[in-house]
Design an enzyme around this catalytic site. Structure first.
Site, PDB file in Angstrom:
ATOM      1  N   ARG A 263      22.555 -99.048   2.397  1.00  0.00           N
ATOM      2  CA  ARG A 263      22.802-100.309   2.099  1.00  0.00           C
ATOM      3  C   ARG A 263      21.855-101.051  -0.045  1.00  0.00           C
ATOM      4  NH1 ARG A 263      19.309-102.541   7.268  1.00  0.00           N
ATOM      5  NH2 ARG A 263      20.616-101.866   8.947  1.00  0.00           N
ATOM      6  N   ARG A 278      11.965 -98.836   2.341  1.00  0.00           N
ATOM      7  CA  ARG A 278      13.223 -99.111   2.288  1.00  0.00           C
ATOM      8  C   ARG A 278      13.897 -98.480   1.501  1.00  0.00           C
ATOM      9  NH1 ARG A 278      14.376-104.824   2.855  1.00  0.00           N
ATOM     10  NH2 ARG A 278      11.942-105.215   3.417  1.00  0.00           N
ATOM     11  N   GLU A 350       8.817-104.308  10.646  1.00  0.00           N
ATOM     12  CA  GLU A 350       9.638-104.009  11.923  1.00  0.00           C
ATOM     13  C   GLU A 350      10.539-102.623  11.590  1.00  0.00           C
ATOM     14  OE1 GLU A 350      13.077-106.133   9.611  1.00  0.00           O
ATOM     15  OE2 GLU A 350      14.597-105.449  11.232  1.00  0.00           O
ATOM     16  N   SER A 353      15.406-104.081  15.605  1.00  0.00           N
ATOM     17  CA  SER A 353      15.890-105.423  15.702  1.00  0.00           C
ATOM     18  C   SER A 353      16.363-105.404  16.321  1.00  0.00           C
ATOM     19  CB  SER A 353      16.573-105.975  13.901  1.00  0.00           C
ATOM     20  OG  SER A 353      16.745-107.644  14.116  1.00  0.00           O
ATOM     21  N   ARG A 391      11.560 -95.756   8.655  1.00  0.00           N
ATOM     22  CA  ARG A 391      11.175 -95.765   9.753  1.00  0.00           C
ATOM     23  C   ARG A 391      10.035 -94.948  10.431  1.00  0.00           C
ATOM     24  NH1 ARG A 391      12.218-102.040   8.625  1.00  0.00           N
ATOM     25  NH2 ARG A 391      12.568-102.136   5.737  1.00  0.00           N
TER      26      ARG A 391
END
Length: 427
Positions: A263, A278, A350, A353, A391
Site C-alpha cells: 500500500r 503502517r 486495528e 477488518s 501488526r
RNA sequence: GGAGAGGUGGCAGAGUGGUUGAAUGUACCUGACUCGAAAUCAGGCGUAGGCGCAAGUCUAUCGAGGGUUCGAAUCCCUCCCUCUCCGCCA
C-alpha cells in the site's frame, strides 16, 4: 457497484442512505441524466431496428436478383443519424457508468450512523491487559535489540519498510503458519496461493478502482498491460469468481491465503510513522467467503469469529467494533474491526477488518451462482483479515515483553518455533 | 528474445459478407415410454438492457476498441489475452 435498477427506482432512499456515509449523490443531476438516457436509448434502438429491417429487405431483394438501388436510396440518410444517436448514447452511458462505479455501497440497516471513528460501537471486549510492573516499551524499543531493523530497510527501500532478523523473522513466519493452520484445519477454509500482481479488471472487481488508484503500487511493462501489486489478498482471491457461475452445491466457498500486501499509504503522511504499524509492505492472512445472499450476515459473524479465534489463541486482549457508516470502507455494507490492545499506546489498534460486501463486488465482477430455480443470481462476498501478520507481531512484542527485555513466545506458537519459549538478545 | 497458432453460448465445436443469436454434440429442464430407472423419442434451454399491466416486442452481445458496408462472428487496422515450439533463466 449498486444495482442501477434500484438507484433509478428508489433514488431518494438511496441518496439518503449514501448520505449517512458521507457520499452526496446529486439526485437531480442523476435523474436528469437518466431521463435523457431513456430518451436517447429509445430513439437509438428505433433507428437500429429500422436499419436491421432495411438491411434484411435489401438482402432478400438482392437474392431475388432485383434492382436494389431505390432501396439503398431510402436508407441513405439513416446511417449518419444512427451514428450520431449511438455516439450520444454511448457518451451518456459512460457518464452514468462512471458515476455508478464511484458510488459506495449502501450501509446495512444494522450499521450505526456516525460521523467518524468516534461513533463506532464496541460490541465486545475480550481478555484483560496484562499488568506490567516495569516501564512498558513500545514494539520498536522491544524489537530493535532482538532484530527489528528499520535502518537497514530504509537503506534498501526507504521509509515504511522493515527488515526482521533471526528469531523475530521466525516468529513472524510462525504467526502466519499458525493462522493458516487454524483456518484450514479448524475453520474449514481452503488454502490458496495466488498472484501478487493483478490486472486492472481485478481491482475494479473488488472496488480499489477507479477511486483508489493512488493507494496502489503499479508495475509498468513495456508493451503489456500494467499490473498492480496487491493491496490485500482479497483482490486475487475474490476475483477468482469474476465472470463465473458457481454451482450452488459448491457454496459457501471459503478461502484463506497468506500474502504480502502493498500500500502506498498516500495521504497517511505523519500517521504511525514510528514502527511497523503502517508499512508499504506487510503480510496478511486473509479470509474470503462467497455465499448465497440469505447467508451472508451469518457468514459475517462466523468469519469475524474465525479472526477472533486467532487473537484468543494468542491470548491477546482485543475488542470488537461495529464500524459506523462514515468509517466503513467504500465497498462494505457492514464491517467489524477487531482492535488489539497495545500497552505502550494504552490503546486498542486495528488488527483485522471483517466485511460483508453483499452483492456490491459480485455485481462489479459478474460473479454469480445458479439458485434453486436455476436462475443466475449474484453471490455475496465477504472477507476479513485473520490476521494482519505484521501488526500481530507488534502486538505480541508489546504484550509479551518482559522486564529483562526478552519476549515470551505465546504457547500456541511454540510448536512452530521448535519449542522455543522466549526470544532474547542472545538467541 | 525469436517463430507460429488461436480467442464463438455452461462445456466442446461448426461457421469466412445477407432472415446466423449463431449448425452440431454435450450438460441441464419438461413431457412420452417404464412399476421405477437407464436407454430412446419429442419439446425447451445464454446474458444484459429498452418499452409494456401482461402476453409480448425491440436492441445489444461471437476477446476489446476502431474502420469498410445498405448489412460484419465473417473483411481491414490497433490493442489485450491464451497456447505451442526454440532460446535464456529462478
Amino acid at each position: 457497484m449498486l444495482d442501477m435498477q434500484l438507484v433509478r427506482n428508489d433514488l431518494d432512499t438511496v441518496a439518503q442512505r449514501l448520505a449517512t456515509r458521507g457520499f452526496m449523490l446529486d439526485t437531480q443531476a442523476l435523474a436528469q441524466l437518466e431521463a435523457e438516457r431513456k430518451r436517447l436509448q429509445t430513439h437509438t434502438q428505433q433507428l437500429q431496428a429500422q436499419r436491421n429491417s432495411s438491411a434484411k429487405t435489401i438482402g432478400a431483394a438482392k437474392a431475388r436478383g432485383e434492382d436494389v438501388a431505390p432501396l439503398l436510396a431510402e436508407v441513405a440518410e439513416l446511417g449518419s443519424s444512427l451514428t450520431a444517436a449511438e455516439s450520444a448514447l454511448a457518451t451518456l452511458q459512460e457518464k452514468l457508468q462512471a458515476l455508478l462505479w464511484q458510488m459506495p455501497n449502501l450501509p446495512h440497516a444494522s450499521v450505526p450512523v456516525g460521523a467518524s471513528e468516534e461513533d463506532n460501537i464496541e460490541v465486545s471486549r475480550v481478555g484483560t491487559p496484562r499488568a506490567m510492573d516495569f516501564i512498558v516499551r513500545d514494539h520498536v524499543d522491544v524489537g530493535q535489540p532482538l532484530g527489528l531493523d528499520f535502518e537497514a530497510a530504509a537503506k534498501l527501500s526507504g521509509a515504511r519498510f522493515t527488515v526482521l532478523r533471526g528469531q523475530l523473522a521466525r516468529l513472524h513466519r510462525a504467526l502466519a503458519q499458525f493462522m493458516l493452520d487454524t483456518h484450514t484445519l479448524q475453520h474449514g477454509y481452503t488454502e490458496l496461493y495466488v498472484p501478487y500482481l493483478v490486472n486492472d479488471a481485478s481491482l475494479y472487481g473488488t472496488g480499489q478502482l477507479p477511486k483508489f488508484e493512488e493507494d496502489q503500487f503499479y508495475v509498468q511493462r513495456a508493451g503489456m498491460e500494467r499490473l498492480c501489486l496487491i493491496p490485500t489478498a482479497e483482490v486475487p482471491v475474490t476475483n477468482l469468481v469474476r465472470d463465473e457461475i458457481v454451482l450452488r452445491e459448491h457454496l459457501p466457498l471459503k478461502f484463506v491465503a497468506h500474502t504480502p500486501c502493498f500500500r502506498s499509504e498516500a495521504g497517511a503522511y505523519g500517521r504511525d510513522v514510528r514502527g511497523m504499524i503502517r508499512q508499504h509492505q506487510f503480510d496478511k492472512v486473509e479470509l474470503v467467503q462467497m455465499v448465497e445472499p440469505q447467508d451472508s450476515y451469518d457468514a459475517l459473524e462466523q468469519l469475524t469469529g474465525h479472526a477472533e479465534a486467532i487473537l484468543q489463541a494468542l491470548e491477546l486482549p482485543y475488542r470488537k467494533m461495529a464500524l459506523c457508516t462514515r468509517d466503513m470502507g467504500f465497498s462494505s455494507a457492514k464491517t467489524y474491526d477487531l482492535e488489539v490492545w497495545l500497552p505502550a499506546q494504552q490503546a486498542y489498534r486495528e488488527i483485522s477488518s471483517c466485511s460483508n460486501f453483499e452483492a456490491f463486488q459480485a455485481r462489479r465482477m459478474q460473479a454469480r451462482f445458479r439458485n434453486a430455480q436455476g436462475k443466475t443470481e449474484l453471490l455475496h462476498t465477504l472477507n476479513g483479515s485473520g490476521l494482519a501478520v505484521g501488526r500481530t507481531l507488534v502486538a505480541v512484542l508489546e504484550n509479551y515483553q518482559q522486564a529483562d527485555g526478552s519476549v515470551t513466545i505465546p504457547d500456541v506458537l511454540r510448536p512452530y518455533m521448535t519449542g522455543l519459549t522466549q526470544i532474547t538478545t542472545s538467541n
